[in-house]
Write a protein that holds these residues in place. Sequence first.
Motif, PDB file in Angstrom:
ATOM      1  N   ARG A   1       0.804  -1.121   0.163  1.00  0.00           N
ATOM      2  CA  ARG A   1      -0.044   0.206  -0.051  1.00  0.00           C
ATOM      3  C   ARG A   1       0.893   1.104   0.032  1.00  0.00           C
ATOM      4  O   ARG A   1       0.657   2.357  -0.824  1.00  0.00           O
TER       5      ARG A   1
ATOM      6  N   HIS B   1      -4.704   5.729  -1.304  1.00  0.00           N
ATOM      7  CA  HIS B   1      -4.127   4.558  -0.882  1.00  0.00           C
ATOM      8  C   HIS B   1      -4.836   3.975   0.274  1.00  0.00           C
ATOM      9  O   HIS B   1      -4.634   2.876   0.593  1.00  0.00           O
TER      10      HIS B   1
ATOM     11  N   ALA C   1      -5.714  -4.742  -6.297  1.00  0.00           N
ATOM     12  CA  ALA C   1      -5.767  -3.579  -5.451  1.00  0.00           C
ATOM     13  C   ALA C   1      -6.706  -2.561  -6.074  1.00  0.00           C
ATOM     14  O   ALA C   1      -6.532  -2.083  -6.881  1.00  0.00           O
TER      15      ALA C   1
END
Length: 321
Positions: A109, A121, A180
């Motif tokens: 991250r 993020h 992600a």
Amino acid sequence: MIRQTLIAATVLFLAAGQAIAAGALRSHVAVTTDVVTVGDFYPDAGRFAATPLFRAPDLGTSGPVPAAMVADRARAAGYLEAATDGLRHVVVERLAVTIGLPQLEDAVREALATSYPDAEHELLDISLRGFSGTLLADAGARDPLTVTSVTWNRSSGRLTAAVRIHAGQHSRTASLSGRAMEMAQVYALARPLDRGAVVRAGDLIVKNVPRSRLTARHVERPEEIVGLAARRGIQADRPLREADFEPPLLVKRGAKVTLVFKANGLTLTTIGQALANGADGDIVDVLNLQSRRTVSGTVRAHDQVEVGLVHSRIAQLQETN
């Protein structure tokens, strides 16, 4: 983050050791290197502090060392004041950082935040494959865990990453893959809401949804709907849309209302019966129960309709035409 947390814990431990009286032997020693020095055992060792006495245990382990042996070796190294201070053993611990999937996800991250600064993020939903269990990393390393490379396709969410874990004198590497997903925060109900029920701030919870599925109709700010009424029954935990709500009804069809007549500076009131539902500002027909005539008025409050303002608006429209 891993490094900062460890440093803080080590500083607190060493600070506690400094409170021991001069010449005293610590009963518990925690180190981040592969050797244990005179200064680790004796906080007042001065110029002898950096002299090594023993090899440290393996990462993440601890073991007892005879206090007499510690004192003998310290005196042999030149620190003549070394004593056992009445101790039989000293526990020596080698600090380590436990690395598992949560730590790997945090590291990835942070790497994505550096490579893609415009991404939120903190709202990334990261899932990784290619690593199971846990590893112990060297707490003395500058960066116990390093992301050496990361590649991310923002549209599909797919990512690959390479990481290096510093484990004592050796390093372990791992190749990771996964996703992600950029998420957005919207609002949902904490409990079901019946049709017509008014939304209150305490009814709402935050829910993360993929940003790719977010539309302008989703509720992203609670003030958009607090105080509005459910247009229909709404289930809990479902992302809300503005179309789910409408202004609450202040007047209900068939209910008795107060008719407020305004004309020529005078205000008169009487009782009527609403012939239609109405929210604040709606124009509804009301049966005047005294004259039995139907009049149109504007809903202004709960069970209250103003009549004079409607006639003024109609007159203004006629003058315009």
